[in-house]
Design a protein around this motif. Structure first.
Motif, mmCIF file in Angstrom:
data_model
loop_
_atom_site.group_PDB
_atom_site.id
_atom_site.type_symbol
_atom_site.label_atom_id
_atom_site.label_comp_id
_atom_site.label_asym_id
_atom_site.label_seq_id
_atom_site.Cartn_x
_atom_site.Cartn_y
_atom_site.Cartn_z
ATOM 1 N N PHE A 194 55.564 54.318 65.805
ATOM 2 C CA PHE A 194 55.671 52.857 65.724
ATOM 3 C C PHE A 194 54.285 52.222 65.676
ATOM 4 O O PHE A 194 54.045 51.286 64.897
ATOM 5 C CB PHE A 194 56.458 52.330 66.923
ATOM 6 N N PHE A 195 53.370 52.724 66.487
ATOM 7 C CA PHE A 195 51.983 52.234 66.494
ATOM 8 C C PHE A 195 51.350 52.434 65.122
ATOM 9 O O PHE A 195 50.672 51.547 64.585
ATOM 10 C CB PHE A 195 51.202 52.964 67.593
ATOM 11 N N TRP A 196 51.579 53.617 64.533
ATOM 12 C CA TRP A 196 50.990 53.949 63.232
ATOM 13 C C TRP A 196 51.511 53.006 62.144
ATOM 14 O O TRP A 196 50.744 52.451 61.367
ATOM 15 C CB TRP A 196 51.319 55.401 62.887
ATOM 16 N N PHE A 197 52.831 52.806 62.095
ATOM 17 C CA PHE A 197 53.413 51.939 61.077
ATOM 18 C C PHE A 197 53.052 50.472 61.313
ATOM 19 O O PHE A 197 52.843 49.709 60.361
ATOM 20 C CB PHE A 197 54.935 52.099 61.044
ATOM 21 N N THR A 198 52.959 50.064 62.581
ATOM 22 C CA THR A 198 52.623 48.671 62.879
ATOM 23 C C THR A 198 51.210 48.331 62.424
ATOM 24 O O THR A 198 50.979 47.301 61.774
ATOM 25 C CB THR A 198 52.762 48.392 64.384
ATOM 26 N N THR A 199 50.255 49.201 62.742
ATOM 27 C CA THR A 199 48.868 48.942 62.323
ATOM 28 C C THR A 199 48.750 48.987 60.804
ATOM 29 O O THR A 199 47.972 48.236 60.209
ATOM 30 C CB THR A 199 47.913 49.975 62.952
ATOM 31 N N GLN A 200 49.556 49.852 60.169
ATOM 32 C CA GLN A 200 49.552 49.893 58.704
ATOM 33 C C GLN A 200 50.116 48.595 58.129
ATOM 34 O O GLN A 200 49.589 48.057 57.139
ATOM 35 C CB GLN A 200 50.381 51.083 58.221
ATOM 36 N N GLY A 201 51.173 48.077 58.764
ATOM 37 C CA GLY A 201 51.753 46.815 58.310
ATOM 38 C C GLY A 201 50.789 45.661 58.452
ATOM 39 O O GLY A 201 50.704 44.790 57.570
#
Length: 372
Positions: free
Chosen positions: A332-339
């Protein structure tokens, strides 16, 4: 605010198709500006012209399925996962929104990912000649698989050696025994000769056909590439500033050099430490290489996502409820920062807003998500 239409089909697919059209006309694909790939790609995609323009996308999706098949065969061969776990692991690749998006938009990363995993499967199955040939072909298609060569040589040297406790030895002796001595042997020489021979044979034939331009666009350009657009790397802002810098040796260039040193160190350390678990080693090498690269695009994520099921098999992420929750939290952290990065990237590149600092901070957050 003006409406900006973002095409679903990636611009690279149009470049591939234009290169294929030039091939069918008996011309060089490099007559198409920004065609910076092996001519083999344009040759493979000539049915885009002769059959239908969607041929390439269908091919890339089929290769995604082939990757899933190879992953399943590799998981069965290593005998370290149950049937239920294998279903979950394969779904990590086949149902991943990033891999689906990249292939259906027309990016060709499925080709190199399929070659890498096929090479890994062959080496693990002791089909060294075929694996070496595929490795040489993979390095021709894209240079980055060269990062696996050291680990493969160590794996071949260590595979048949019994385990010995070397913790009492001094550090230089351990480096010699674990990082240099295993490089030499009949299998290592066979791998080197076949893979290097395949690479130079294919490259030599294409050089005769297309000249130095093929060498530069296929290989050299990617070594000196400094692209600040669509770049997730923390170095993107430095690269942007370097376009207006007149200083010959600047902190910006020193930062790029430090990034290369970090990559080289990590490749060596990971190869020595994890070569006996070669599938996990491949993932760690790819992830470290991409994370510290000066240019990172969404397509680069496919390189390590294709290997992720094999890495998860070798970890404890799926073993307990706590580890699963921790893994989901990191994801979730990875996808959130990517978003967040994509939000500011859209504002910069499509709306023309000056959000360089915001985008750089988003890059730092994404970097932290990667190393966490």
């Amino acid at each position: 605010m003006p409406t900006v239409v973002v095409k679903y089909t990636d611009i690279d697919y149009e470049v591939f198709t234009d290169g294929a059209r030039l091939i069918t006309q008996g011309k060089s694909p490099y007559e198409r500006p920004t065609f910076r790939y092996t001519p083999l790609l344009a040759m493979i995609l000539t049915p885009n012209i002769a059959v239908h323009t969607l041929f390439g996308k269908i091919l890339f999706v089929l290769l995604d399925l082939i990757i899933g098949f190879l992953l399943e065969k590799t998981l069965v061969m290593t005998k370290t996962s149950t049937e239920k776990e294998r279903v979950v692991l394969i779904a990590v690749w086949l149902l991943n929104p990033l891999s689906i998006n990249v292939s259906t938009r027309g990016n060709a990363e499925a080709i190199i990912s399929a070659l890498v995993i096929c090479c890994l499967f062959c080496i693990l199955k002791n089909q060294l000649v075929l694996g070496s040939f595929i490795f040489g072909l993979a390095v021709h298609v894209k240079l980055y698989p060269i990062i696996y060569s050291y680990a493969i040589l160590l794996y071949l040297g260590n595979r048949e050696k019994p385990f010995s406790d070397r913790s009492r030895h001094s550090f230089p002796i351990r480096i010699y025994q674990d990082g240099i001595l295993p490089l030499f042997g009949k299998k290592q020489l066979l791998f080197f000769v076949i893979s290097a021979g395949t690479f130079f044979l294919i490259t030599g034939i294409l050089y005769i056909l297309y000249g130095y331009e093929m060498i530069y666009e296929t290989f050299l350009y990617h070594l000196v590439r400094s692209d600040h657009r669509h770049n997730f790397s923390v170095q993107f802002y430095h690269i942007y500033l370097s376009t207006v810098s007149t200083i010959e040796i600047s902190p910006i260039k020193v930062g790029s050099l430090l990034g290369l040193v970090a990559q080289a160190f990590l490749i060596g350390a990971i190869s020595i430490s994890f070569n006996k678990t070669l599938d996990l080693c491949f993932f760690l090498l790819t992830f470290a290489f991409v994370t510290f690269n000066k240019v990172i695009t969404v397509q680069y994520f496919i390189w390590f996502i294709a290997l992720l099921p094999l890495a998860l098999k070798s970890s404890d992420v799926l073993k307990t409820r706590t580890s699963v929750l921790l893994g989901l939290g990191l994801l979730f952290f990875w996808f959130t920062t990517q978003g967040v990065w994509l939000y500011f990237g859209y504002r910069l590149e499509f709306l023309g807003e000056n959000v360089f600092h915001n985008l750089w901070l988003a890059s730092l957050a994404f970097f932290l998500a990667n190393i966490s």
